[in-house]
Design an enzyme around this catalytic site. Structure first.
Site, PDB file in Angstrom:
ATOM      1  N   ASP A   1      46.960  30.757  32.012  1.00 39.23           N
ATOM      2  CA  ASP A   1      47.320  29.355  32.248  1.00 39.23           C
ATOM      3  C   ASP A   1      47.364  29.057  33.748  1.00 39.23           C
ATOM      4  OD1 ASP A   1      47.967  26.802  31.573  1.00 39.23           O
ATOM      5  OD2 ASP A   1      50.038  27.222  31.014  1.00 39.23           O
TER       6      ASP A   1
ATOM      7  N   HIS B   1      38.771  26.423  36.297  1.00 40.62           N
ATOM      8  CA  HIS B   1      38.253  27.239  35.190  1.00 40.62           C
ATOM      9  C   HIS B   1      37.193  28.211  35.713  1.00 40.62           C
ATOM     10  CE1 HIS B   1      40.624  24.934  32.503  1.00 40.62           C
ATOM     11  NE2 HIS B   1      39.891  23.835  32.563  1.00 40.62           N
TER      12      HIS B   1
ATOM     13  N   ARG C   1      41.828  18.043  24.679  1.00 40.52           N
ATOM     14  CA  ARG C   1      41.614  17.728  26.104  1.00 40.52           C
ATOM     15  C   ARG C   1      40.515  16.676  26.235  1.00 40.52           C
ATOM     16  NH1 ARG C   1      42.894  22.701  30.007  1.00 40.52           N
ATOM     17  NH2 ARG C   1      44.801  23.246  28.946  1.00 40.52           N
TER      18      ARG C   1
ATOM     19  N   LEU D   1      36.629  49.789  26.941  1.00 40.00           N
ATOM     20  CA  LEU D   1      37.619  48.733  26.678  1.00 40.00           C
ATOM     21  C   LEU D   1      37.148  47.797  25.555  1.00 40.00           C
ATOM     22  CD1 LEU D   1      40.167  47.078  27.736  1.00 40.00           C
ATOM     23  CD2 LEU D   1      38.501  45.761  29.064  1.00 40.00           C
TER      24      LEU D   1
END
Ligand code: FPP
Length: 259
Positions: free
Chosen positions: A24, A41, A75, A135
Protein backbone atom coordinates in the site's frame (compact mmCIF):
# COMPACT_ATOMS: atom_id res chain seq x y z
CA UNK A 1 24.24 -4.39 -2.77
CA UNK A 2 23.80 -0.71 -1.88
CA UNK A 3 25.60 0.96 1.05
CA UNK A 4 22.36 0.90 3.01
CA UNK A 5 22.13 -2.89 2.79
CA UNK A 6 22.15 -4.44 6.25
CA UNK A 7 25.01 -6.82 6.99
CA UNK A 8 24.24 -10.49 6.61
CA UNK A 9 24.59 -10.80 10.39
CA UNK A 10 21.47 -8.63 10.76
CA UNK A 11 19.37 -11.24 8.99
CA UNK A 12 17.77 -13.35 11.72
CA UNK A 13 18.19 -17.13 11.72
CA UNK A 14 14.50 -17.98 12.12
CA UNK A 15 12.98 -16.78 8.88
CA UNK A 16 9.35 -17.08 7.86
CA UNK A 17 8.62 -19.78 5.28
CA UNK A 18 5.86 -17.72 3.70
CA UNK A 19 5.53 -13.92 3.63
CA UNK A 20 2.34 -12.17 2.48
CA UNK A 21 2.34 -8.45 1.69
CA UNK A 22 -0.26 -5.72 1.11
CA UNK A 23 1.70 -3.25 -1.00
CA UNK A 24 0.00 0.00 0.00
CA UNK A 25 1.00 3.63 -0.50
CA UNK A 26 1.87 3.85 -4.19
CA UNK A 27 -0.60 6.67 -4.80
CA UNK A 28 0.61 8.75 -1.83
CA UNK A 29 4.24 8.19 -2.81
CA UNK A 30 3.49 9.70 -6.22
CA UNK A 31 1.27 12.51 -4.93
CA UNK A 32 4.02 13.62 -2.52
CA UNK A 33 6.27 14.05 -5.54
CA UNK A 34 3.63 15.95 -7.50
CA UNK A 35 3.40 13.02 -9.92
CA UNK A 36 0.31 11.17 -11.15
CA UNK A 37 -0.70 8.16 -9.02
CA UNK A 38 0.34 5.83 -11.80
CA UNK A 39 3.98 6.85 -11.29
CA UNK A 40 3.66 5.32 -7.82
CA UNK A 41 2.43 2.01 -9.24
CA UNK A 42 5.36 1.99 -11.69
CA UNK A 43 7.77 2.61 -8.83
CA UNK A 44 5.93 -0.15 -6.98
CA UNK A 45 7.04 -2.66 -9.61
CA UNK A 46 10.68 -1.83 -8.71
CA UNK A 47 9.95 -2.55 -5.06
CA UNK A 48 8.37 -5.87 -6.08
CA UNK A 49 11.56 -6.75 -7.95
CA UNK A 50 13.71 -5.99 -4.86
CA UNK A 51 11.58 -8.02 -2.48
CA UNK A 52 11.42 -10.98 -4.87
CA UNK A 53 15.21 -10.88 -5.17
CA UNK A 54 15.85 -10.83 -1.46
CA UNK A 55 13.31 -13.59 -0.76
CA UNK A 56 15.09 -15.71 -3.37
CA UNK A 57 18.49 -14.97 -1.82
CA UNK A 58 17.28 -15.88 1.67
CA UNK A 59 15.64 -19.11 0.52
CA UNK A 60 12.17 -18.07 1.68
CA UNK A 61 9.71 -20.64 0.32
CA UNK A 62 6.81 -18.41 -0.72
CA UNK A 63 5.95 -14.74 -1.19
CA UNK A 64 2.37 -13.63 -1.78
CA UNK A 65 1.69 -10.09 -3.02
CA UNK A 66 -1.71 -8.38 -3.11
CA UNK A 67 -1.53 -6.73 -6.53
CA UNK A 68 -5.21 -6.10 -7.27
CA UNK A 69 -8.10 -6.71 -4.91
CA UNK A 70 -11.68 -7.61 -5.86
CA UNK A 71 -12.52 -4.09 -4.60
CA UNK A 72 -9.92 -2.28 -6.76
CA UNK A 73 -12.41 -2.26 -9.69
CA UNK A 74 -14.07 0.62 -7.80
CA UNK A 75 -11.10 2.93 -8.58
CA UNK A 76 -11.38 5.46 -11.43
CA UNK A 77 -11.64 3.59 -14.74
CA UNK A 78 -8.46 5.20 -16.03
CA UNK A 79 -6.39 4.01 -13.02
CA UNK A 80 -7.79 0.47 -13.34
CA UNK A 81 -6.89 0.42 -17.06
CA UNK A 82 -3.36 1.68 -16.36
CA UNK A 83 -2.88 -0.90 -13.60
CA UNK A 84 -3.98 -3.75 -15.87
CA UNK A 85 -1.62 -2.49 -18.61
CA UNK A 86 1.18 -2.34 -16.04
CA UNK A 87 0.58 -5.99 -15.08
CA UNK A 88 0.81 -7.00 -18.76
CA UNK A 89 4.06 -5.02 -19.24
CA UNK A 90 5.56 -6.30 -15.99
CA UNK A 91 4.77 -9.91 -16.94
CA UNK A 92 6.22 -9.46 -20.42
CA UNK A 93 9.39 -7.82 -19.10
CA UNK A 94 10.03 -9.90 -16.00
CA UNK A 95 8.94 -13.43 -16.77
CA UNK A 96 12.20 -14.62 -18.35
CA UNK A 97 14.24 -13.17 -15.52
CA UNK A 98 11.97 -14.84 -12.97
CA UNK A 99 12.30 -18.11 -14.87
CA UNK A 100 16.11 -17.86 -14.97
CA UNK A 101 16.07 -17.32 -11.23
CA UNK A 102 13.97 -20.50 -10.75
CA UNK A 103 10.98 -18.52 -9.47
CA UNK A 104 7.65 -20.30 -9.79
CA UNK A 105 4.99 -17.72 -10.59
CA UNK A 106 1.40 -18.37 -9.62
CA UNK A 107 -1.58 -16.05 -9.84
CA UNK A 108 -4.40 -16.46 -7.33
CA UNK A 109 -7.80 -14.82 -7.78
CA UNK A 110 -10.64 -14.70 -10.25
CA UNK A 111 -8.65 -13.85 -13.37
CA UNK A 112 -11.56 -14.53 -15.74
CA UNK A 113 -12.61 -10.89 -15.24
CA UNK A 114 -9.34 -9.62 -16.77
CA UNK A 115 -8.81 -8.67 -20.44
CA UNK A 116 -7.99 -11.67 -22.65
CA UNK A 117 -4.41 -10.48 -23.25
CA UNK A 118 -3.65 -10.30 -19.54
CA UNK A 119 -5.20 -13.74 -18.95
CA UNK A 120 -3.04 -15.11 -21.74
CA UNK A 121 0.17 -13.58 -20.32
CA UNK A 122 -0.71 -15.00 -16.90
CA UNK A 123 -1.25 -18.51 -18.30
CA UNK A 124 1.99 -18.33 -20.31
CA UNK A 125 4.00 -17.18 -17.30
CA UNK A 126 2.52 -19.84 -15.01
CA UNK A 127 3.14 -22.55 -17.60
CA UNK A 128 6.74 -21.48 -18.23
CA UNK A 129 7.68 -21.41 -14.55
CA UNK A 130 5.45 -24.25 -13.27
CA UNK A 131 8.22 -26.70 -12.44
CA UNK A 132 10.73 -24.19 -11.04
CA UNK A 133 12.04 -25.13 -7.62
CA UNK A 134 13.00 -21.69 -6.26
CA UNK A 135 10.78 -19.05 -4.63
CA UNK A 136 7.03 -19.52 -5.14
CA UNK A 137 5.72 -16.07 -6.03
CA UNK A 138 1.95 -15.79 -5.70
CA UNK A 139 0.40 -12.70 -7.21
CA UNK A 140 -3.08 -12.09 -5.82
CA UNK A 141 -5.01 -10.47 -8.66
CA UNK A 142 -8.76 -9.84 -8.57
CA UNK A 143 -8.42 -11.67 -5.27
CA UNK A 144 -10.46 -11.32 -2.12
CA UNK A 145 -10.38 -13.47 0.99
CA UNK A 146 -14.18 -13.68 0.98
CA UNK A 147 -14.12 -14.70 -2.69
CA UNK A 148 -11.61 -17.45 -1.85
CA UNK A 149 -13.75 -18.90 0.94
CA UNK A 150 -16.88 -18.62 -1.24
CA UNK A 151 -15.32 -20.51 -4.14
CA UNK A 152 -14.09 -23.19 -1.72
CA UNK A 153 -17.56 -23.56 -0.18
CA UNK A 154 -19.13 -23.75 -3.64
CA UNK A 155 -16.90 -26.71 -4.53
CA UNK A 156 -17.85 -28.49 -1.32
CA UNK A 157 -21.55 -27.66 -1.87
CA UNK A 158 -21.40 -29.36 -5.28
CA UNK A 159 -20.04 -32.53 -3.65
CA UNK A 160 -22.68 -32.35 -0.92
CA UNK A 161 -25.49 -31.85 -3.47
CA UNK A 162 -24.20 -34.84 -5.45
CA UNK A 163 -24.42 -36.97 -2.31
CA UNK A 164 -20.65 -37.56 -2.28
CA UNK A 165 -20.00 -35.67 0.94
CA UNK A 166 -22.23 -35.76 4.05
CA UNK A 167 -22.58 -32.25 5.55
CA UNK A 168 -21.25 -33.59 8.89
CA UNK A 169 -18.00 -34.53 7.13
CA UNK A 170 -17.14 -30.88 6.33
CA UNK A 171 -14.04 -30.06 8.36
CA UNK A 172 -11.60 -27.16 8.54
CA UNK A 173 -9.15 -29.35 6.65
CA UNK A 174 -11.59 -29.97 3.77
CA UNK A 175 -12.28 -26.24 3.47
CA UNK A 176 -8.54 -25.45 3.60
CA UNK A 177 -7.91 -27.96 0.81
CA UNK A 178 -10.17 -26.02 -1.55
CA UNK A 179 -8.59 -22.61 -0.86
CA UNK A 180 -5.93 -20.88 -2.94
CA UNK A 181 -2.39 -21.89 -1.91
CA UNK A 182 -3.62 -24.97 0.02
CA UNK A 183 -0.37 -26.74 -0.89
CA UNK A 184 1.77 -24.08 0.84
CA UNK A 185 2.35 -23.34 4.52
CA UNK A 186 0.05 -20.53 5.66
CA UNK A 187 1.84 -17.15 5.79
CA UNK A 188 4.03 -16.89 8.89
CA UNK A 189 4.49 -13.17 8.38
CA UNK A 190 2.00 -10.62 7.00
CA UNK A 191 3.33 -7.17 6.11
CA UNK A 192 1.29 -4.10 5.22
CA UNK A 193 3.05 -0.96 4.08
CA UNK A 194 1.53 2.53 3.90
CA UNK A 195 0.52 3.01 7.53
CA UNK A 196 -2.98 1.47 7.54
CA UNK A 197 -3.57 -1.38 9.98
CA UNK A 198 -6.13 -3.52 8.19
CA UNK A 199 -6.33 -6.91 6.45
CA UNK A 200 -8.61 -5.44 3.72
CA UNK A 201 -10.12 -8.77 2.63
CA UNK A 202 -6.71 -10.27 1.83
CA UNK A 203 -6.04 -13.85 2.98
CA UNK A 204 -8.61 -13.85 5.76
CA UNK A 205 -8.59 -17.63 6.40
CA UNK A 206 -4.89 -18.22 5.77
CA UNK A 207 -3.78 -15.34 8.05
CA UNK A 208 -5.45 -16.79 11.14
CA UNK A 209 -2.11 -17.44 12.91
CA UNK A 210 0.21 -15.09 11.00
CA UNK A 211 2.37 -12.53 12.74
CA UNK A 212 1.22 -9.07 11.61
CA UNK A 213 3.70 -6.29 10.80
CA UNK A 214 2.58 -2.79 9.85
CA UNK A 215 4.94 -0.09 8.64
CA UNK A 216 4.53 3.58 7.70
CA UNK A 217 6.92 3.03 4.80
CA UNK A 218 5.13 3.56 1.47
CA UNK A 219 5.42 0.56 -0.88
CA UNK A 220 7.85 2.15 -3.39
CA UNK A 221 10.16 2.97 -0.43
CA UNK A 222 10.01 -0.57 0.94
CA UNK A 223 13.55 -1.71 0.22
CA UNK A 224 15.90 -4.39 1.57
CA UNK A 225 16.46 -2.50 4.80
CA UNK A 226 12.73 -2.22 5.46
CA UNK A 227 12.17 -5.89 4.59
CA UNK A 228 14.93 -6.99 6.95
CA UNK A 229 13.39 -4.83 9.72
CA UNK A 230 10.17 -6.82 9.23
CA UNK A 231 12.12 -10.10 9.39
CA UNK A 232 13.83 -8.94 12.59
CA UNK A 233 10.49 -8.08 14.15
CA UNK A 234 9.14 -11.51 13.14
CA UNK A 235 12.16 -13.26 14.66
CA UNK A 236 11.40 -11.71 18.07
CA UNK A 237 7.78 -12.88 18.18
CA UNK A 238 6.81 -15.91 20.21
CA UNK A 239 4.31 -17.90 18.16
CA UNK A 240 2.04 -19.72 20.56
CA UNK A 241 -0.75 -21.20 18.37
CA UNK A 242 -3.09 -21.22 21.37
CA UNK A 243 -0.56 -22.62 23.85
CA UNK A 244 0.94 -20.76 26.83
CA UNK A 245 4.31 -19.01 26.74
CA UNK A 246 5.67 -21.53 29.29
CA UNK A 247 4.60 -24.45 27.09
CA UNK A 248 6.42 -22.94 24.11
CA UNK A 249 9.61 -22.36 26.14
CA UNK A 250 9.52 -26.01 27.33
CA UNK A 251 8.89 -27.23 23.77
CA UNK A 252 11.81 -25.21 22.42
CA UNK A 253 14.08 -26.53 25.19
CA UNK A 254 13.01 -30.08 24.38
CA UNK A 255 13.71 -29.53 20.67
CA UNK A 256 17.18 -28.14 21.49
CA UNK A 257 17.96 -31.18 23.66
CA UNK A 258 16.92 -33.58 20.91
CA UNK A 259 19.01 -31.78 18.27
C1 FPP B 1 -1.95 0.16 -3.38
O1 FPP B 1 -1.49 1.48 -3.35
C2 FPP B 1 -1.42 -0.55 -4.55
C3 FPP B 1 -2.14 -1.15 -5.54
C4 FPP B 1 -3.61 -1.20 -5.53
C5 FPP B 1 -1.50 -1.76 -6.70
C6 FPP B 1 -0.31 -2.59 -6.41
C7 FPP B 1 0.47 -2.72 -7.65
C8 FPP B 1 1.83 -2.67 -7.76
C9 FPP B 1 2.74 -2.58 -6.61
C10 FPP B 1 2.49 -2.70 -9.07
C11 FPP B 1 2.45 -3.94 -9.84
C12 FPP B 1 2.65 -5.20 -9.13
C13 FPP B 1 2.96 -6.36 -9.74
C14 FPP B 1 2.96 -7.61 -8.94
C15 FPP B 1 3.32 -6.44 -11.18
P1 FPP B 1 -2.54 2.66 -3.40
O2 FPP B 1 -2.72 3.06 -4.82
O3 FPP B 1 -3.79 2.26 -2.70
O4 FPP B 1 -1.79 3.80 -2.62
P2 FPP B 1 -2.46 4.93 -1.70
O5 FPP B 1 -3.04 4.24 -0.51
O6 FPP B 1 -1.29 5.78 -1.35
O7 FPP B 1 -3.47 5.64 -2.54
Amino acid sequence: MSDSSPALSEIPANLPRHVAIIMDGNGRWAERRGSPRFAGHKAGVEAVRNVVEICGELGIQALTLFAFSSENWRRPKKEVGLLLDLFITALEREVNKLHNNRVQLRVIGDIKAFPAKLQQRIHEAMQLTATNQGLILNIAANYGGKWDITQAMRKLAIRIAAGELPPDAVTEELITNELSMHDLPEPDLFIRTGGEQRISNFLIWQLAYSELYFTESLWPDFDRVEFIKALQSFSLRQRRFGQTGAQIVALEKDQRNRA
